[in-house]
Design a protein around this motif. Structure first.
Motif, mmCIF file in Angstrom:
data_model
loop_
_atom_site.group_PDB
_atom_site.id
_atom_site.type_symbol
_atom_site.label_atom_id
_atom_site.label_comp_id
_atom_site.label_asym_id
_atom_site.label_seq_id
_atom_site.Cartn_x
_atom_site.Cartn_y
_atom_site.Cartn_z
ATOM 1 N N VAL A 419 39.074 46.193 56.038
ATOM 2 C CA VAL A 419 37.636 45.994 56.179
ATOM 3 C C VAL A 419 37.117 46.895 57.291
ATOM 4 O O VAL A 419 37.700 46.960 58.378
ATOM 5 C CB VAL A 419 37.307 44.523 56.493
ATOM 6 C CG1 VAL A 419 35.800 44.334 56.683
ATOM 7 C CG2 VAL A 419 37.819 43.627 55.375
ATOM 8 N N PHE A 439 38.966 37.954 61.876
ATOM 9 C CA PHE A 439 38.980 37.177 60.647
ATOM 10 C C PHE A 439 40.031 36.080 60.769
ATOM 11 O O PHE A 439 41.156 36.324 61.233
ATOM 12 C CB PHE A 439 39.267 38.069 59.440
ATOM 13 C CG PHE A 439 38.149 39.021 59.130
ATOM 14 C CD1 PHE A 439 37.038 38.587 58.415
ATOM 15 C CD2 PHE A 439 38.190 40.334 59.569
ATOM 16 C CE1 PHE A 439 35.989 39.455 58.135
ATOM 17 C CE2 PHE A 439 37.151 41.215 59.295
ATOM 18 C CZ PHE A 439 36.049 40.769 58.579
ATOM 19 N N ALA A 487 34.836 34.357 60.030
ATOM 20 C CA ALA A 487 34.793 35.535 60.887
ATOM 21 C C ALA A 487 34.080 35.213 62.199
ATOM 22 O O ALA A 487 33.176 34.371 62.247
ATOM 23 C CB ALA A 487 34.087 36.686 60.183
ATOM 24 N N ALA A 502 32.782 33.588 55.666
ATOM 25 C CA ALA A 502 31.918 34.745 55.881
ATOM 26 C C ALA A 502 32.196 35.889 54.915
ATOM 27 O O ALA A 502 31.295 36.663 54.582
ATOM 28 C CB ALA A 502 32.082 35.240 57.314
ATOM 29 N N LEU A 503 33.424 36.005 54.454
ATOM 30 C CA LEU A 503 33.777 37.156 53.617
ATOM 31 C C LEU A 503 34.765 36.737 52.550
ATOM 32 O O LEU A 503 35.808 36.151 52.848
ATOM 33 C CB LEU A 503 34.391 38.272 54.473
ATOM 34 C CG LEU A 503 34.802 39.545 53.725
ATOM 35 C CD1 LEU A 503 33.579 40.243 53.157
ATOM 36 C CD2 LEU A 503 35.574 40.473 54.655
ATOM 37 N N GLU A 504 34.457 37.057 51.306
ATOM 38 C CA GLU A 504 35.371 36.825 50.197
ATOM 39 C C GLU A 504 35.928 38.160 49.728
ATOM 40 O O GLU A 504 35.170 39.106 49.470
ATOM 41 C CB GLU A 504 34.656 36.133 49.038
ATOM 42 C CG GLU A 504 35.596 35.835 47.863
ATOM 43 C CD GLU A 504 34.912 35.105 46.724
ATOM 44 O OE1 GLU A 504 35.613 34.678 45.788
ATOM 45 O OE2 GLU A 504 33.664 34.965 46.774
ATOM 46 N N ILE A 505 37.237 38.259 49.651
ATOM 47 C CA ILE A 505 37.900 39.464 49.164
ATOM 48 C C ILE A 505 38.244 39.240 47.693
ATOM 49 O O ILE A 505 39.059 38.368 47.358
ATOM 50 C CB ILE A 505 39.173 39.781 49.978
ATOM 51 C CG1 ILE A 505 38.828 39.959 51.453
ATOM 52 C CG2 ILE A 505 39.852 41.027 49.432
ATOM 53 C CD1 ILE A 505 37.923 41.130 51.746
ATOM 54 N N ASP A 509 38.096 44.390 44.572
ATOM 55 C CA ASP A 509 37.560 45.121 45.714
ATOM 56 C C ASP A 509 38.407 46.362 45.998
ATOM 57 O O ASP A 509 39.625 46.367 45.755
ATOM 58 C CB ASP A 509 37.549 44.227 46.965
ATOM 59 C CG ASP A 509 36.312 43.347 47.037
ATOM 60 O OD1 ASP A 509 35.288 43.712 46.428
ATOM 61 O OD2 ASP A 509 36.372 42.292 47.699
ATOM 62 N N LEU A 515 31.439 47.281 55.113
ATOM 63 C CA LEU A 515 30.380 46.297 55.240
ATOM 64 C C LEU A 515 29.097 46.957 55.736
ATOM 65 O O LEU A 515 29.116 48.046 56.318
ATOM 66 C CB LEU A 515 30.794 45.201 56.225
ATOM 67 C CG LEU A 515 32.108 44.465 55.934
ATOM 68 C CD1 LEU A 515 32.358 43.410 57.013
ATOM 69 C CD2 LEU A 515 32.079 43.823 54.556
#
Length: 524
Positions: A419, A439, A487, A502-505, A509, A515
């Protein structure tokens, strides 16, 4: 900075940034400006990743010894050091005391020409020699970090002048340079006095400088300098009593000199290191006044010349292997022992022997079998009064792997995503340097993280990134796909941002996920 009972992981260095803590340090005022510029450039940051856990690593410091790229540091920066206490985290990775964190012995070297700027990953270095007991290691730069271009014979790096550490006196001024990780990720200088000397093994020779100079976590392997800016030792450890009193320990440079000399010899050959391995080569060792040369293995032994038919690789079916160990200043009656190993298992050991081979010579140890020794990877360790003084290894039957071409350690895993992004000031829109992006493991909430006051708090962090002068960060290691992560983003003087989920992988991807810029507001 290593405590006497713990090998630190990289992520623990980030916690102080998230909560806005900062250590007070004093600049090295007594040194000439030109000298200060030189020594700050000669101090490097080392980043070492684990083979068995790519989500974790070690952050330390090192001292550049010359323009050929030789670096002096602590062994616990690149391998498993116990100090008599096992590390459960390293044990869980399948590492044994003395093992390197990654089999190739590679570390990323970050340097800076400006102490106001964060160090940039520039080179890859490889371990040449080391001793986990003395907590010393010497590396050599073997490749660029992000280029396949061939290295020049002389690198554009600064290097330290070396002093005679035996000339250091009590109350001498000492300066410590390194990358402690606290209050930012830039190079830091602290100063103090030599408080005394510590003879840990009570053999009549001092093993440590004691000092009052402030040395923080991450300074391990860094540079301890005299008033002329010359290298006198390696900041290594600290001692703390039950009342909370702390004294810091510096390993004197002269103890490291045999390892530096051995590394210079090993590094002059091409390739510098061959084959994957879990322990670095060992130079001559000392135990009290006794000293030992490197182990040599061969198919025969001559009383006057030592080992004959020397090699590290032997054919299947060989019936006898001899090991030659040069020694000096030994005393008859001294307790000693040995341990032969095959594929990691002890096959012949004796720790109850009394020395009867005289003051100096070459000790002959051997293995034999009328039916031929079995194929495999063999090792031999020699002990004096219970302490490891020398070790070596060789292979029978299996052809050893050819020389490895050093390459940049790649944190990207097949199913993982790095990221990247930019952190900027909300009002000025300018980049923020030294911000941290953390993270959390799936299932760990921000509230869980904040409540955790244990020593294992860092175990909640799966990966992180630090911003450079342009505000750009890239996570140190990848995030597995198909998961959702909490995060936390923070920087000194700014309000942090913390968010669960906060963040989905996603499975589709890209390997590098960029970001949108994230804005932080100034703390009120």
């Amino acid at each position: 900075m290593r405590t006497r009972a713990h090998a630190a992981l990289a992520v623990i260095l980030l916690l102080s940034l998230i909560f806005g803590l900062a250590g007070s340090t004093r600049p090295a005022q007594a040194l000439d400006k030109a000298v200060r510029q030189q020594i700050l450039r000669a101090s490097v940051k080392l980043m070492t990743q684990f083979d068995n856990n790519p989500q974790a690593g070690s952050l330390c410091s090192g001292s550049m010894l010359n323009q050929e790229g030789y670096i002096l540091t602590n062994y616990h920066c690149i391998g498993y050091v116990t100090d008599g206490h096992r590390d459960e985290t390293l044990d869980a990775m399948g590492l044994r005391p003395g093992d390197l964190f990654n089999q190739q012995g590679l570390s990323v070297v970050a340097i800076t020409d400006d102490p106001r700027q964060l160090p940039k990953p520039t080179y890859v270095a490889q371990v040449l020699t080391g001793d986990s007991t003395l907590d010393l290691a010497v590396l050599k730069i073997v490749a660029y970090y992000n280029s396949r271009q061939k290295l020049p014979a002389s690198l554009p790096v600064a290097a330290f002048d070396l002093a005679d550490s035996d000339e250091v006196e009590m109350l001498d001024e000492v300066f410590v340079i390194g990358y402690p990780g606290i209050a930012g990720n830039s190079v830091t200088a602290t100063e103090g006095k030599i408080s005394g000397f510590l003879d840990e093994d009570e053999d009549g020779s001092f093993d440590w400088f004691k000092t009052d100079v402030l040395v923080n976590q991450g300074n391990s392997g860094g540079s301890a300098l005299n008033e002329k800016g010359q290298l006198i030792g390696i900041p290594t450890a600290r001692l703390q009593d039950q009342a909370g009193n702390i004294i810091y320990l510096i390993r004197p440079l002269n103890i490291a000199v045999p390892y530096i000399q051995q590394a210079l010899k090993a590094g002059s050959a091409e390739p510098a290191i061959a084959g994957p391995r879990t322990r670095p080569a060992q130079p001559a060792q000392t135990a009290g006044n006794a000293s030992f040369g490197a182990l040599t293995f061969g198919s025969g032994f001559d009383d006057s010349r030592g080992v004959t038919g020397a090699a590290r690789q032997f054919s299947s079916g060989i019936q006898e292997i001899h090991a030659g160990l040069p020694y000096e200043n030994m005393r008859n009656g001294t307790a000693w022992g040995y341990a032969w190993r095959l594929d990691g298992q002890d096959i012949a050991t004796d720790d109850s022997l009394k020395w009867e081979h005289g003051q100096s010579g070459i000790l002959n140890l051997y293995l034999s079998s009328d039916n031929g020794l079995p194929d495999g990877q063999y090792g031999l360790q020699v002990f004096l009064r219970g302490a490891l003084v020398q070790e070596g290894d060789f292979t029978i039957g299996q052809r050893a792997q050819g020389p490895l071409k050093p390459s940049k350690p790649d944190p990207v895993q097949d199913r993982g995503v790095l990221v990247s992004g930019t952190i900027i000031d909300h009002n000025t829109k300018r980049p923020i340097e030294g911000a941290v992006v953390v993270f959390l493991y799936p299932g760990v909430t921000v509230a869980d993280f904040d409540r955790d006051q244990s020593a294992d708090k860092e175990d909640s962090i799966i990966t992180y990134g630090l911003t450079d002068a342009s505000g750009l960060f890239t996570t140190y290691s990848s995030l597995p796909r198909g998961e959702v992560y909490g995060a936390i983003v923070g920087a000194r003087g700014y309000q942090r941002i913390a968010e669960d989920d906060a963040l989905e992988i996603l499975e589709d991807d890209p390997d590098l996920l960029e970001l949108l810029p994230l804005e932080l507001e100034r703390a009120r």
